[in-house]
Scaffold this active site. Structure first.
Site, short mmCIF file in Angstrom:
data_model
loop_
_atom_site.label_atom_id
_atom_site.label_comp_id
_atom_site.label_asym_id
_atom_site.label_seq_id
_atom_site.Cartn_x
_atom_site.Cartn_y
_atom_site.Cartn_z
N GLU A 31 42.45 18.04 18.68
CA GLU A 31 41.23 18.31 17.92
C GLU A 31 40.13 18.91 18.80
O GLU A 31 39.44 19.86 18.40
CB GLU A 31 40.70 17.02 17.28
CG GLU A 31 41.72 16.31 16.40
CD GLU A 31 42.44 15.19 17.10
OE1 GLU A 31 42.45 14.07 16.56
OE2 GLU A 31 42.97 15.43 18.21
N CYS A 73 41.09 9.83 16.82
CA CYS A 73 40.65 8.66 17.58
C CYS A 73 39.13 8.65 17.62
O CYS A 73 38.46 9.62 17.22
CB CYS A 73 41.24 8.71 18.98
SG CYS A 73 40.53 10.03 20.01
N CYS A 88 37.55 11.81 19.38
CA CYS A 88 37.60 13.04 18.59
C CYS A 88 36.72 12.95 17.36
O CYS A 88 36.08 13.94 16.95
CB CYS A 88 39.04 13.35 18.20
SG CYS A 88 40.10 13.73 19.61
#
Length: 472
Positions: A65, A93, A96
């Site tokens: 990402e 996560c 990100c």
């Protein structure tokens, strides 16, 4: 990094966007990275792409990402990515997710949920936090099965590779032999379903690979059974017993002594001694931190099993002997035992399966494949020849006395002596004599149908033992 997803290619819906991200995830997997791919779309066209690369770039922030966000920001000349949608194969996560919120992304679509680090609802939901100054629309579960399968396959393959590397981590010593795994194919399966474990870094092993089983509850188990086979057996002999003990909720550790079963086999008889074999098991017990142990010693390996608790008696709570033979210099060995032992020492090509069947009135010739499997040819049988000598004439009389003194004077656990009524090798007199040398032992328990080896009647033995040793 070259990619199969082209900047500017069309992306008209969520499924198409996720398939593009999946293609990037597979590229990451091919590079040895966790398979996660990301595609950032604006106005129906791919603006940027990214795939996991923390390993290759030595960068913990090199997530798919973030790679897509950075590339898009450079392309637009602005870190704010208004009017964009990010497609990513795995739930973002917290790192990100924070970057996406800073980029003011209006929409994020992900595939598989991440139960360990997911920040879009699986562990936390940063995108739904009302105190933050930006909220991003989240759509999860798009092509979730395909995204999850890519991850599952990657980690399955990595586990397989790690197992292969672990096998290579046990190099074979020049003075030893190792029975090929294929030799055990017919003795595995439903009859012996437990995965083999190996260790080679115990000091006493000096690089030899030792095979053992460790099944059931972990180190906090209230009761652990330590199974030590006799001559010329291996852990396979305990298969029906293991099943019953595990069903009782206990931990079970079964060892193949060096020279037997799946363990490495020193080429020379002189490599073996009773004291050394006992020390190997002592070190394994310490490594596994086994406690509340019931020591199970069977047949003609009795002396080795009896020697194990001397180093750490506090770990042991019980003793179960099954047709166990303990040498005694004052009492000659039974003629039947001497006649049965002699061919093992003298005949290098003796069919062990047939010979084992002769030790019991109800011997099972169909079990022959199990007994012969570890010993490919005469070169693999040095331990058999050495042990045949130990049975009738112990190598270290001083150590034998030390072992006997421990069980007569220092032992404070419970003891159960079992004798097989169909045993043609170790007679009832031997069992009575053994009981007399165990502090606090009760009467000998005779199982009429039990032969010298317990393969076929291990469940009966185990049920009696579970009842006897419960509670300690």
């Amino acid at each position: 990094m070259a990619t199969t997803v082209t900047i500017g290619s069309p992306c008209e819906n969520d499924e198409q966007g996720m398939r593009l991200a999946l293609a990037l995830a597979r590229e990451a997997a091919a590079e040895g990275e966790v398979p996660v791919g990301a595609v950032l779309v604006r106005d129906g066209r791919v603006l940027s792409t990214g795939r996991n690369a923390p390993i290759a770039q030595h960068d913990p922030t090199a997530h798919a990402e973030l790679a897509a966000l950075r590339s898009a920001a450079r392309a637009l000349g602005n870190y704010r990515l208004d009017d964009c949608t990010l497609y990513v194969t795995l739930e973002p996560c917290p790192m990100c997710a924070g970057a996406m919120l800073h980029a003011r992304l209006p929409r994020v679509v992900f595939g598989a949920a991440d139960a360990k680090t997911g920040a879009a609802g699986s562990v936390v939901d940063l995108f739904a936090e009302p105190l933050l100054n930006h909220q991003t629309e989240i759509q999860g579960g798009v092509l979730a099965d395909e995204c999850g399968m890519a991850l599952s396959e990657f980690f399955r393959q990595r586990r397989s590779e790690q197992k292969a590397e672990k096998r290579l981590a046990h190099p074979l010593r020049e003075d030893a032999l190792r029975t090929p795994d294929k030799a055990f194919a017919q003795s595995a399966g439903e009859a012996f379903p437990w995965a083999p474990r190996y260790v080679s870094d115990l000091p006493a092993l000096d690089g030899l690979r030792l095979h053992y089983l460790d099944e059931g509850p972990p180190t906090d188990a209230s009761r652990t059974w330590l199974l030590v086979h006799g001559l010329p057996g291996w852990s396979q002999e305990f298969r029906t017993m293991i099943t019953t003990l595990l069903a009782a909720g206990d931990r079970v550790i079964a060892v193949d002594l060096p020279g037997f079963g799946r363990s490495d086999k020193p080429k020379k008889e002189g490599a073996h001694s009773e004291r050394w074999h006992a020390r190997v098991i002592q070190e394994l017990v310490d490594r596994l931190d086994a406690r509340g142990i019931v020591l199970v010693t069977q047949g003609l390996g009795g002396l080795i099993g009896f020697g194990v608790p001397l180093a750490a008696p506090e770990r042991f709570a019980g003793l179960l002997t099954i047709n166990a033979w303990l040498p005694d210099a004052t009492v000659p060995a039974p003629n039947a035992l001497q006649k049965w032992i002699d061919p093992i020492a003298r005949k290098p090509r003796l069919p062990l399966g047939e010979h084992m069947a002769r030790a019991s009135r109800n011997g099972a010739a169909e079990d022959a494949v199990w007994w012969d499997a570890p010993f490919k040819d005469a070169g693999y049988r040095a331990a058999l020849r050495a042990f045949a000598g130990f049975v009738l004439s112990p190598q270290d009389p001083e150590w034998v006395r030390e072992v006997q003194d421990f069980w007569r004077e220092r032992w404070r656990g419970k003891s159960l002596v079992i004798s097989g009524g169909a045993d043609l090798v170790v007679d009832r007199n031997a069992a009575d004599r053994l009981r007399q040398n165990l502090h606090g032992a009760g009467d000998v328990v005779v199982i009429p149908e039990l032969g010298h080896f317990i393969s076929r009647h291990g469940a009966d033995v185990a049920l009696r033992a579970v009842e006897y040793f419960s509670p300690f």
